[in-house]
Design an enzyme around this catalytic site. Structure first.
Site, PDB file in Angstrom:
ATOM      1  N   LEU A  20       0.844  -1.183   0.000  1.00 42.54           N
ATOM      2  CA  LEU A  20       0.000   0.000   0.000  1.00 42.54           C
ATOM      3  C   LEU A  20       0.886   1.242   0.000  1.00 42.54           C
ATOM      4  CD1 LEU A  20      -2.651  -1.199   2.597  1.00 42.54           C
ATOM      5  CD2 LEU A  20      -2.987  -0.949   0.125  1.00 42.54           C
ATOM      6  N   SER A  46       7.296   5.722  -0.748  1.00 41.16           N
ATOM      7  CA  SER A  46       7.253   4.984   0.507  1.00 41.16           C
ATOM      8  C   SER A  46       5.968   4.161   0.516  1.00 41.16           C
ATOM      9  CB  SER A  46       7.286   5.921   1.725  1.00 41.16           C
ATOM     10  OG  SER A  46       7.474   5.173   2.919  1.00 41.16           O
ATOM     11  N   SER A  47       6.034   3.004   1.142  1.00 46.32           N
ATOM     12  CA  SER A  47       4.865   2.131   1.148  1.00 46.32           C
ATOM     13  C   SER A  47       4.907   1.193   2.346  1.00 46.32           C
ATOM     14  CB  SER A  47       4.801   1.307  -0.147  1.00 46.32           C
ATOM     15  OG  SER A  47       5.881   0.388  -0.194  1.00 46.32           O
ATOM     16  N   SER A  48       3.771   0.576   2.595  1.00 41.19           N
ATOM     17  CA  SER A  48       3.688  -0.527   3.547  1.00 41.19           C
ATOM     18  C   SER A  48       3.692  -1.801   2.715  1.00 41.19           C
ATOM     19  CB  SER A  48       2.401  -0.430   4.383  1.00 41.19           C
ATOM     20  OG  SER A  48       2.310  -1.538   5.256  1.00 41.19           O
TER      21      SER A  48
END
Length: 389
Positions: A75, A98-100
């Site tokens: 995500l 940036s991500s999860s």
């Protein structure tokens, strides 16, 4: 806050069925740590036309927010190095910075890290903070150090970790330098891709320690998960244990090749028919090998005004290029500059095919302070040594 215990248990069950979650300790962590806490203020979901639709925790139905948080996918939490979902008023364009990461990848890497009680772990790339939280639950907050280069991302992760009850060691800095203050570490894990494993990580790990990182180049694919063990003499050795893809470390991120590509490739030193099709470079293992054979090379796809497919290789540092055109299934390569990029890569791909096209897991790796050596056993032509300047 919505109780997501059911979603967490369901996630653990899916990861177990997928074969990536086997340890009871990691299962307990997955079931305990709320992923949704690490997505604030929100996420960007891919929309039509390649745009991103912001979805925020505040203003979204709680059930829907929980459903999004426990998707089996990465995500996106930031675009272009600064924009968060809470700052976007509607669909936007941009590049994820940036991500999860998808829980499948996160948990798979944590299992492969082979941690034991009492281990000190250094994480490079805090990101959302979710993987750090899982490690804090498993090992204790005093045994986890996590480094993030982006101050805003680091601040959001630190706040989420505090909210989740994990007052761990969060550091804002260049993760490529590690964090010598709390060294030595039993384990080092990187949640960003690097062109090669920095020797600082090796130096800050204990003998017998494990370093786990995505390596191979700067392409968005054609990279591998390297797992090396540090020796008493300060070297490290291991292998590529599988395919892996992460965002590039910020300091190693490359600006896309732009401008008039035909002008950049106007003056060639040679022209010939290729021995293997350059379309191989769109496949994972050939792309990995190409980046070993020609570090720094960029692969660019384009379309001519007539609608024909064009492929290019550029090495800006060595001022060299290769351009490819196709006619009736036959590819022609034009090369210019001091280095014949395609000659080097083609020799590697031909040797790989002659070795029955082994998978990326056949690649072994040895690291010293001055060199990185990759090889495939039994095939002298499939050996590459990169010297560190």
């Amino acid at each position: 806050m919505t109780d997501t215990a059911d979603e967490r248990r369901a996630l653990a069950a899916r990861l177990t069925r997928a074969g990536v979650l086997s340890s009871p300790c990691w299962r307990a962590a997955v079931e305990a740590v709320p992923r949704e806490l690490f997505l604030h203020p929100g996420v960007f979901l891919l929309a039509e036309g390649g745009r991103w639709r912001p979805v925020t925790a505040v203003g979204t139905d709680r059930t829907e927010w929980a459903r999004i948080a426990y998707r089996d996918e990465s995500l996106t939490t930031q675009l272009d190095g600064h924009l968060t979902a809470g700052q976007a008023g509607g669909p936007v364009e941009g590049s994820p910075t940036s991500s999860s990461t998808t829980p499948v990848t996160v948990v798979d890497m944590l299992e492969k890290l082979e941690v034991e009680d009492g281990h000190q772990v250094l994480e490079i790339g805090t990101g959302s903070g979710y993987s750090a939280a899982l490690m804090c639950f498993r090992l204790g907050v005093d045994n986890v150090t996590t480094v993030e280069v982006d101050p805003d991302v680091a601040a959001r992760a630190d706040a989420a970790l505090e909210t989740a009850g994990f007052s761990t060691w969060t550091v804002t800095g260049d993760g490529l330098l590690g964090h010598p203050r709390r060294a030595p570490y039993d384990r080092v894990i990187a949640t960003c891709a690097v062109r090669r494993i920095p020797y600082t990580w090796i130096r800050q790990a204990k003998p017998g320690g494990i370093v786990l990182a995505t390596v191979g180049g700067s392409w968005h694919y054609g990279t591998g998960l390297a797992k090396v063990t540090v020796a008493e003499d300060g070297t490290a050795e291991g292998r590529i244990i599988g395919r892996s893809s992460f965002m590039q470390a910020r300091s190693q991120a490359e600006v896309p090749i732009a401008g008039d590509l035909s002008a950049r490739t106007a003056y060639a030193d040679s022209e010939r028919e290729t021995k293997v099709p350059p379309l191989l470079l769109e496949e994972w293992m050939p792309a990995f090998l190409a980046q070993l054979a020609a570090p720094g090379v960029r692969f660019v796809r384009a379309t001519s005004l007539e609608g024909n497919r064009l492929l290019y290789l550029f090495d800006p540092d060595r001022e060299s290029f290769a351009s490819f055109t196709e006619h009736d299934g036959t590819w022609t390569v034009r090369q210019g500059g001091p280095v014949a990029l395609w000659d080097t890569i083609e020799q590697t791909l031909t040797a790989w095919q002659g070795a029955d096209s082994p998978d990326i897991t056949a690649v072994q790796l040895h690291i010293t302070q001055g060199t990185h050596t990759y090889w495939i056993d039994g095939h002298p032509a499939l050996r590459w040594q990169h010297h560190i300047a």
